[in-house]
Motif scaffolding. Sequence first.
Motif, PDB file in Angstrom:
ATOM      1  N   ARG A 127       0.828  -1.209   0.000  1.00 49.06           N
ATOM      2  CA  ARG A 127       0.000   0.000   0.000  1.00 49.06           C
ATOM      3  C   ARG A 127       0.864   1.261   0.000  1.00 49.06           C
ATOM      4  N   VAL A 128       0.499   2.224  -0.839  1.00 47.48           N
ATOM      5  CA  VAL A 128       1.155   3.526  -0.882  1.00 47.48           C
ATOM      6  C   VAL A 128       0.089   4.596  -0.647  1.00 47.48           C
ATOM      7  N   ARG A 129       0.182   5.274   0.480  1.00 49.79           N
ATOM      8  CA  ARG A 129      -0.833   6.256   0.845  1.00 49.79           C
ATOM      9  C   ARG A 129      -0.499   7.628   0.268  1.00 49.79           C
ATOM     10  N   PHE A 130      -1.436   8.559   0.433  1.00 54.09           N
ATOM     11  CA  PHE A 130      -1.271   9.875  -0.185  1.00 54.09           C
ATOM     12  C   PHE A 130      -0.129  10.668   0.432  1.00 54.09           C
ATOM     13  N   ASP A 131       0.251  10.389   1.680  1.00 59.75           N
ATOM     14  CA  ASP A 131       1.320  11.148   2.329  1.00 59.75           C
ATOM     15  C   ASP A 131       2.648  10.390   2.263  1.00 59.75           C
ATOM     16  N   HIS A 132       2.950   9.843   1.095  1.00 55.49           N
ATOM     17  CA  HIS A 132       4.179   9.102   0.834  1.00 55.49           C
ATOM     18  C   HIS A 132       5.378  10.051   0.762  1.00 55.49           C
ATOM     19  N   ASP A 133       6.578   9.462   0.759  1.00 58.38           N
ATOM     20  CA  ASP A 133       7.781  10.262   0.564  1.00 58.38           C
ATOM     21  C   ASP A 133       8.210  10.211  -0.906  1.00 58.38           C
ATOM     22  N   GLU A 134       9.311  10.892  -1.231  1.00 54.40           N
ATOM     23  CA  GLU A 134       9.729  10.977  -2.632  1.00 54.40           C
ATOM     24  C   GLU A 134      10.115   9.620  -3.198  1.00 54.40           C
ATOM     25  N   ALA A 135      10.781   8.796  -2.391  1.00 51.87           N
ATOM     26  CA  ALA A 135      11.178   7.477  -2.880  1.00 51.87           C
ATOM     27  C   ALA A 135       9.954   6.634  -3.225  1.00 51.87           C
ATOM     28  N   GLN A 136       8.924   6.688  -2.390  1.00 52.15           N
ATOM     29  CA  GLN A 136       7.693   5.959  -2.686  1.00 52.15           C
ATOM     30  C   GLN A 136       7.021   6.512  -3.940  1.00 52.15           C
ATOM     31  N   PHE A 137       7.019   7.835  -4.073  1.00 47.87           N
ATOM     32  CA  PHE A 137       6.431   8.469  -5.258  1.00 47.87           C
ATOM     33  C   PHE A 137       7.116   7.967  -6.527  1.00 47.87           C
ATOM     34  N   ARG A 138       8.436   8.045  -6.569  1.00 49.53           N
ATOM     35  CA  ARG A 138       9.162   7.638  -7.766  1.00 49.53           C
ATOM     36  C   ARG A 138       9.023   6.136  -8.018  1.00 49.53           C
ATOM     37  N   GLY A 139       8.915   5.362  -6.946  1.00 54.03           N
ATOM     38  CA  GLY A 139       8.751   3.926  -7.103  1.00 54.03           C
ATOM     39  C   GLY A 139       7.473   3.532  -7.820  1.00 54.03           C
ATOM     40  N   MET A 140       6.465   4.392  -7.770  1.00 54.74           N
ATOM     41  CA  MET A 140       5.207   4.090  -8.450  1.00 54.74           C
ATOM     42  C   MET A 140       5.353   4.113  -9.968  1.00 54.74           C
ATOM     43  N   PHE A 141       6.427   4.728 -10.477  1.00 57.53           N
ATOM     44  CA  PHE A 141       6.635   4.853 -11.922  1.00 57.53           C
ATOM     45  C   PHE A 141       7.665   3.858 -12.461  1.00 57.53           C
ATOM     46  N   ALA A 142       8.165   2.976 -11.600  1.00 61.10           N
ATOM     47  CA  ALA A 142       9.228   2.054 -12.002  1.00 61.10           C
ATOM     48  C   ALA A 142       8.662   0.847 -12.742  1.00 61.10           C
ATOM     49  N   ASN A 143       9.437   0.340 -13.696  1.00 67.81           N
ATOM     50  CA  ASN A 143       9.169  -0.978 -14.253  1.00 67.81           C
ATOM     51  C   ASN A 143       9.702  -2.026 -13.276  1.00 67.81           C
ATOM     52  N   THR A 144       8.871  -2.988 -12.929  1.00 68.27           N
ATOM     53  CA  THR A 144       9.208  -3.998 -11.925  1.00 68.27           C
ATOM     54  C   THR A 144       8.867  -5.390 -12.457  1.00 68.27           C
ATOM     55  N   PRO A 145       9.259  -6.447 -11.743  1.00 70.74           N
ATOM     56  CA  PRO A 145       8.821  -7.781 -12.167  1.00 70.74           C
ATOM     57  C   PRO A 145       7.297  -7.901 -12.262  1.00 70.74           C
ATOM     58  N   ALA A 146       6.573  -7.162 -11.428  1.00 71.59           N
ATOM     59  CA  ALA A 146       5.110  -7.241 -11.464  1.00 71.59           C
ATOM     60  C   ALA A 146       4.535  -6.543 -12.691  1.00 71.59           C
ATOM     61  N   THR A 147       5.091  -5.383 -13.065  1.00 70.03           N
ATOM     62  CA  THR A 147       4.572  -4.643 -14.219  1.00 70.03           C
ATOM     63  C   THR A 147       5.146  -5.150 -15.532  1.00 70.03           C
ATOM     64  N   GLY A 148       6.326  -5.789 -15.450  1.00 63.52           N
ATOM     65  CA  GLY A 148       7.067  -6.163 -16.646  1.00 63.52           C
ATOM     66  C   GLY A 148       8.048  -5.067 -17.017  1.00 63.52           C
ATOM     67  N   PHE A 149       9.106  -5.461 -17.721  1.00 65.14           N
ATOM     68  CA  PHE A 149      10.165  -4.513 -18.061  1.00 65.14           C
ATOM     69  C   PHE A 149      10.123  -4.064 -19.509  1.00 65.14           C
ATOM     70  N   ASP A 150       9.159  -4.563 -20.270  1.00 66.78           N
ATOM     71  CA  ASP A 150       9.047  -4.171 -21.665  1.00 66.78           C
ATOM     72  C   ASP A 150       8.423  -2.785 -21.771  1.00 66.78           C
ATOM     73  N   GLY A 151       8.967  -1.954 -22.643  1.00 66.07           N
ATOM     74  CA  GLY A 151       8.380  -0.653 -22.885  1.00 66.07           C
ATOM     75  C   GLY A 151       8.881   0.407 -21.919  1.00 66.07           C
ATOM     76  N   PRO A 152       8.551   1.659 -22.218  1.00 61.04           N
ATOM     77  CA  PRO A 152       9.025   2.768 -21.390  1.00 61.04           C
ATOM     78  C   PRO A 152       8.299   2.820 -20.046  1.00 61.04           C
ATOM     79  N   GLU A 153       8.931   3.457 -19.072  1.00 63.90           N
ATOM     80  CA  GLU A 153       8.265   3.699 -17.796  1.00 63.90           C
ATOM     81  C   GLU A 153       7.168   4.741 -17.996  1.00 63.90           C
ATOM     82  N   PRO A 154       6.115   4.669 -17.222  1.00 74.08           N
ATOM     83  CA  PRO A 154       4.998   5.610 -17.397  1.00 74.08           C
ATOM     84  C   PRO A 154       5.350   7.002 -16.881  1.00 74.08           C
TER      85      PRO A 154
END
Length: 256
Positions: A127-154
């Motif tokens: 869970r990532v809540r609205f009062d996250h820190d910068e690292a959590q914020f940037r982590g939401m845009f990462a390509n991961t094993p769950a999202t897959g690594f194909d294609g550009p980051e969002p």
Amino acid sequence: MSRLDRIALISDVHGNLTALEAVLRDIDDRGIDRIYNLGDFVGKGPRGREVIDLCQERCAVNILGNWDDFLPDPDRTYDNEGMRWWLAQLGEGQGKWLRDLPFCHDFWLSGRRVRLFHASATSVHHRVRFDHDEAQFRGMFANTPATGFDGPEPTIVGYGDTHDPFHEVGPDGLTLFNTGSVGNAMDDPTPVYVILEGVLDSREPASFSVQFVRVPCDQEAELAEAARLGMPELDGYVSELRHGLYRGATTPHYHR
């Protein structure tokens, strides 16, 4: 410029058929015919089976939520009366359908790469809540094993899970928003969903927008149906639908 496309994003219906039907009517009244669902179809409310049926019919995209993953999990260790009741309420094959849903959905909108998932880029259970820190914020845009690594980051990410709608623009124009919840909204218990507007499937820059929509519905009718069906944990459902308080909370508070 050609007419912009509109996509309705719904999430966290949680078996609240009354709220879902009200939101779908609002979407229809606006002439929007493309609906994406960010997960948590079931649990907490009494009519998960009917919610799944309706979302299978109406939603062009359906995404896995944490309840959709763990409630039908044959290896789930946590159990209580509510879990057994919500699981038994599902129709044949619905548990497998839920667990087989995709983790995320990526597409282009007005030259921006959009990614939708339920809770975070790593897991439906993180869970990532609205009062996250910068690292959590940037982590939401990462390509991961769950999202897959194909294609550009969002550059735009939308998610649900926390039942707490917000919109944030960070460094490099990265845009993060939470849809809030259709069936189990917190603080303001009025069902909420999001409309994305832009040029779908286009990599050329163009205008886009994120709009939040609140849709009143007859929550008392929903609670009466839950009582009629004999749903466990009814007091918690009453607290959430009437007052926007998570079950177990006693008074409203500023949640920061």
